[in-house]
Design a protein around this motif. Sequence first.
Motif, short mmCIF file in Angstrom:
data_model
loop_
_atom_site.label_atom_id
_atom_site.label_comp_id
_atom_site.label_asym_id
_atom_site.label_seq_id
_atom_site.Cartn_x
_atom_site.Cartn_y
_atom_site.Cartn_z
N PHE A 1 0.68 -1.16 0.07
CA PHE A 1 -0.12 0.19 0.13
C PHE A 1 0.88 1.23 0.11
CE2 PHE A 1 0.97 -1.18 4.54
CZ PHE A 1 0.70 0.07 5.00
N LEU A 2 0.52 2.28 -0.32
CA LEU A 2 1.01 3.64 -0.44
C LEU A 2 0.79 4.36 0.93
CD1 LEU A 2 0.06 5.18 -3.79
CD2 LEU A 2 2.61 4.40 -3.11
N VAL A 3 1.92 4.92 1.26
CA VAL A 3 1.78 6.00 2.57
C VAL A 3 2.78 7.31 2.28
CG1 VAL A 3 2.76 6.05 4.90
CG2 VAL A 3 2.42 3.87 3.97
N GLN A 4 2.19 8.35 2.73
CA GLN A 4 2.64 9.68 2.34
C GLN A 4 2.71 10.18 3.78
OE1 GLN A 4 0.43 12.96 0.54
NE2 GLN A 4 -0.97 10.92 -0.22
N GLY A 5 3.42 11.38 3.94
CA GLY A 5 3.61 12.13 5.07
C GLY A 5 4.88 11.64 5.88
N VAL A 6 5.47 12.81 6.67
CA VAL A 6 6.68 12.66 7.41
C VAL A 6 6.65 11.80 8.51
CG1 VAL A 6 8.23 13.75 8.75
CG2 VAL A 6 7.42 15.06 6.69
N ARG A 7 5.53 12.00 9.25
CA ARG A 7 5.47 11.08 10.61
C ARG A 7 5.09 9.59 10.11
NH1 ARG A 7 5.27 10.40 15.49
NH2 ARG A 7 3.77 9.04 16.68
N PRO A 8 4.16 9.27 9.26
CA PRO A 8 3.71 7.90 8.77
C PRO A 8 5.06 7.29 8.22
CG PRO A 8 1.91 9.28 8.29
CD PRO A 8 2.99 10.28 8.76
N ILE A 9 5.82 7.69 7.48
CA ILE A 9 6.80 6.96 6.71
C ILE A 9 7.95 7.05 7.90
CG2 ILE A 9 8.84 7.39 5.02
CD1 ILE A 9 6.45 8.83 3.30
N THR A 10 8.35 8.06 8.63
CA THR A 10 9.29 7.71 9.57
C THR A 10 9.01 6.60 10.58
OG1 THR A 10 9.81 10.15 9.41
CG2 THR A 10 10.37 8.94 11.48
N VAL A 11 7.85 6.62 10.88
CA VAL A 11 7.19 5.68 11.97
C VAL A 11 7.30 4.30 11.53
CG1 VAL A 11 5.34 4.70 13.50
CG2 VAL A 11 6.10 6.98 13.32
#
Length: 274
Positions: A33-43
């Motif tokens: 699945f696709l993920v975007q955003g600083v916090r979600p990708i970092t976590v």
Amino acid sequence: MAKTLTITTRNASFQQWQALLTNRNKRQRSGEFLVQGVRPITVALEQGWEIRALLYPDRQPLSRWCRELLDRADARRVALAPELMRELSGKEEESPELLAVVAQPDDDLARIPVGPDMLVVVFDRPKTPGNIGTLIRSADAFGASGVVVTGHAADPYDPKAVRASTGSLFAVPAVRVPSHHAVLDWAAAVRKQGPQIQIIGTDEHGDVDVAEHDLTGPTVLLVGNETHGLSKGWQEAADRMVRIPIVGAASSLNAAAAGTVALYEAARQRAKQR
């Protein structure tokens, strides 16, 4: 360093990623699945999730965070034409700096840690991806061990659910199962190991206020469908049904909001007991 690929046309890879935004069946078949955003990708990276590819706009300046993450992650790097990045954002008005293609973990209840303090939330047949993401976020905030989505339901890996979880999807195990039977079998197996799990349903007609029921022990907390509440199977399986007292003109609470209130009450009781 991971190999970098440049894509400037809507080729097969781009079309596959684009399908992940809207096509649940393709997400399921590809297992990603696709993920975007600083916090979600970092976590996701910090929690050890498998990141299969990192997509970023070609020939554009990148932030320090983005450059460092590209260097750290063991994933294929893809420089996309900026207009293609914008299409994958799912929002016309903004183009993300980075997108991650992340592998879906197995839907295995064994991913949920068990023990004397376990608190598991079951969301029964939710219709709205945003509600799933919101409840996962609340489960993370109030110390739950995991979230289980039962029955014919919205997808926790839908972009709306992923965004609503604000990264908590990667910190709290979220497992999909076909029906309540799988959870009951799992609970029975856990009881054989020692923890005597109680199964507590939430319903506006419950026989006791949630604050008056002891939620300090191993607990499976049930939250029902947004329209119809808990299924008959879950109502019969519950050891007790609790209610959240409300006042005013509201006839009921949003399902994710109700789950959040119950989670808070469990966390409050547990903190008081320490």
